[in-house]
Design a protein around this motif. Structure first.
Motif, mmCIF file in Angstrom:
data_model
loop_
_atom_site.group_PDB
_atom_site.id
_atom_site.type_symbol
_atom_site.label_atom_id
_atom_site.label_comp_id
_atom_site.label_asym_id
_atom_site.label_seq_id
_atom_site.Cartn_x
_atom_site.Cartn_y
_atom_site.Cartn_z
ATOM 1 N N SER A 66 26.146 40.559 43.772
ATOM 2 C CA SER A 66 26.539 40.325 42.376
ATOM 3 C C SER A 66 27.805 41.105 42.013
ATOM 4 C CB SER A 66 25.387 40.695 41.441
ATOM 5 O OG SER A 66 25.248 42.103 41.400
ATOM 6 N N LYS A 67 28.179 42.070 42.817
ATOM 7 C CA LYS A 67 29.400 42.860 42.543
ATOM 8 C C LYS A 67 30.644 42.229 43.161
ATOM 9 C CE LYS A 67 26.679 46.498 41.469
ATOM 10 N NZ LYS A 67 26.460 46.884 40.099
ATOM 11 N N GLN A 119 33.286 39.235 44.141
ATOM 12 C CA GLN A 119 33.760 37.924 43.677
ATOM 13 C C GLN A 119 34.931 37.437 44.519
ATOM 14 O OE1 GLN A 119 34.322 40.309 40.713
ATOM 15 N NE2 GLN A 119 32.111 40.240 40.402
ATOM 16 N N GLU A 130 37.005 33.276 44.812
ATOM 17 C CA GLU A 130 36.981 31.870 44.406
ATOM 18 C C GLU A 130 36.108 31.048 45.355
ATOM 19 O OE1 GLU A 130 38.830 31.194 41.608
ATOM 20 O OE2 GLU A 130 37.915 29.182 41.696
#
Ligand code: AMP
Ligand code: GLY
Length: 423
Positions: free
Chosen positions: A404-405, A407, A409
């Motif tokens: 969840s930390k 990112q 595209e």
């Protein structure tokens, strides 16, 4: 003076091997050829821009830097005989020689070896003539599994549920060049897959905890095959009793058959297994190297310093090693580029990696590249987030919290790693 190790390869597996080595006090330096964005920033570790198939360049480097041990990650250099070349110059190297690597590089040879040794495996027919293979498929409605004989970067196997897809798979074999000139057609096995990886020096066999990979792209193990979307260990489908049988019915007989052929097999012997609903193990394939992503859950559980195990394996003194494992569970979840295993995006910046440490998880990079201070995507499988904990549930919770930390595209990952084990 500490030891210097050269690791060959550029995947998550090699990042994890370099990570495990660099944690040992006995290690002075780890070089990874060519490495990736993760190995570039690992303590004691540096990337060397040499191809895994540039044997002369790698040998020159090993001599120039006084490398104590070279560790081969992927199968291609093993199948091309890197170990024989290093050994001819008295350079210590971890992995089977070319004759041993045939176990992975030729599925028809591996099948013959298994049949000779009485190892349980899918019954199979081997063809070098496509017309004969097609006739066989037409006469046997299947389901059948069609396998290119040689190395095909994990793309050479089709599980064909009907005659039409079996024929299509046969027609497509020519894309693999020489690797597709011989075809193995075998019965489809049903059950649950698991991997047993073992260190062996040709005499002693020391198995690692059983692991389970998730090869399919989709939730619930559906959709196309991939290089592996996540893994966990130990896999409870392989009970201690089953592990005993796998030693006696698979690992010991294949090693004996290799020895009988004059092959001293040193390195990782990887048995890909199908465990039938009745609990009977059958070999799907052998690999001649560490698995990816299985390595990213196995090495975090290893307490014995990895370099001691690798050196003893390469030197033929594995009988003097006692492997010690943490009594914990490990899980890893692979983050892939959107579109994988089809065509996918590239060169997207990856954010948030610095926040992973606070979760207790570790990131092993595979398809990444460092450009100055940026890490960008470069490949299908981008990284594996790995964690250990007392229970598989907690290890997975830690992986998903870490994810969840992070990112980038189009990021894709499976939300259900470990589902068969109640994770
Ligand atoms: P391999 O490259 O041999 O590991 O095969 C890739 C995948 O194809 C395996 O992980 C299995 O999921 C599947 N597969 C291969 N052989 C069989 C078989 N005989 N029966 C069922 N599935 C198979
Ligand atoms: N995880 C499957 C492989 O390494 O072949």
């Amino acid at each position: 003076m500490g030891k210097k190790i050269l690791v060959i390869g550029n995947g998550g597996r090699e990042h994890c091997i370099a990570w495990a080595l660099s944690r040992s006090e006995q290690i002075e330096a780890v070089y990874v050829a060519p490495g990736n964005g993760g190995t570039a920033s690992l303590a004691k570790c540096s990337n060397v821009s040499l191809s895994p198939l540039d044997f002369q360049g790698l040998m020159d480097f090993a001599k120039e830097k006084n490398i104590d041990l070279t560790v081969v990650g992927p199968e291609a250099p093993l199948a091309a005989g890197i170990v024989d070349r290093f050994q001819a110059e008295n350079l210590l190297i971890f992995g089977p020689n070319q004759a041993g690597a045939r176990l992975e590089a030729s599925k028809s040879w591996a099948k013959e070896m298994m049949e000779k040794a009485g190892i349980p495996t899918a019954s199979a027919m081997i063809f070098t003539d496509v017309a004969k293979a097609k006739n066989y498929v037409l006469a046997n409605p299947g389901p059948l599994v069609i396998k290119a004989d040689g190395l095909a970067q994990g793309k050479g196997v089709t599980v064909a549920l009907d005659t039409e897809s079996a024929l299509t798979a046969l027609n497509e074999l020519s894309q693999f060049g020489a690797a597709g000139e011989t075809v193995v057609i075998e019965e489809m096995l049903l059950g649950e897959e698991a991997s047993v990886l073992a260190f062996t020096d040709g005499k002693t066999i020391l198995a690692m905890p059983p692991a389970q990979d998730h090869k399919r792209i989709g939730v619930g193990d559906t959709g196309p095959n991939t290089g592996g979307m996540g893994a966990y260990a130990p896999a409870p489908v392989i009970t201690p009793q089953l592990m005993d049988r796998i030693y006696k019915e698979v690992l010991e007989p294949i090693l004996a058959a290799l020895t009988h052929q004059g092959v001293t097999y040193r390195g990782v012997l990887y048995a890909g297994l199908m465990i039938s609903p009745a609990g009977e193990p059958k070999v799907i394939e052998f690999n001649c190297r560490f698995g990816d992503p299985e390595t990213q859950v196995l090495l975090p559980l290893l307490k014995t310093p990895l370099e001691e195990v690798l050196i003893a394996t390469a030197e033929g003194t594995l009988d003097q090693i006692q492997l010690e494992w943490k009594s914990e569970c490990a899980a890893c979840v692979v983050l892939a580029a959107g579109g994988y295993p089809g065509s996918y995006r590239q060169e997207d910046e990856i954010f948030g990696l610095e926040k992973v440490a606070e979760t207790g998880a570790t990131v092993f990079h595979s398809g990444t590249r460092q450009i100055e201070h940026q890490i960008v995507t470069q490949g299908g499988r981008i990284m594996a987030v790995s964690a250990t904990a007392t229970t598989l549930k907690d290890a997975l919770k830690c992986c998903y919290e870490a994810i969840s930390k992070i990112q980038f595209e189009g990021v894709y990952y499976r939300p259900d790693i470990g589902w068969r084990a109640g994770g």
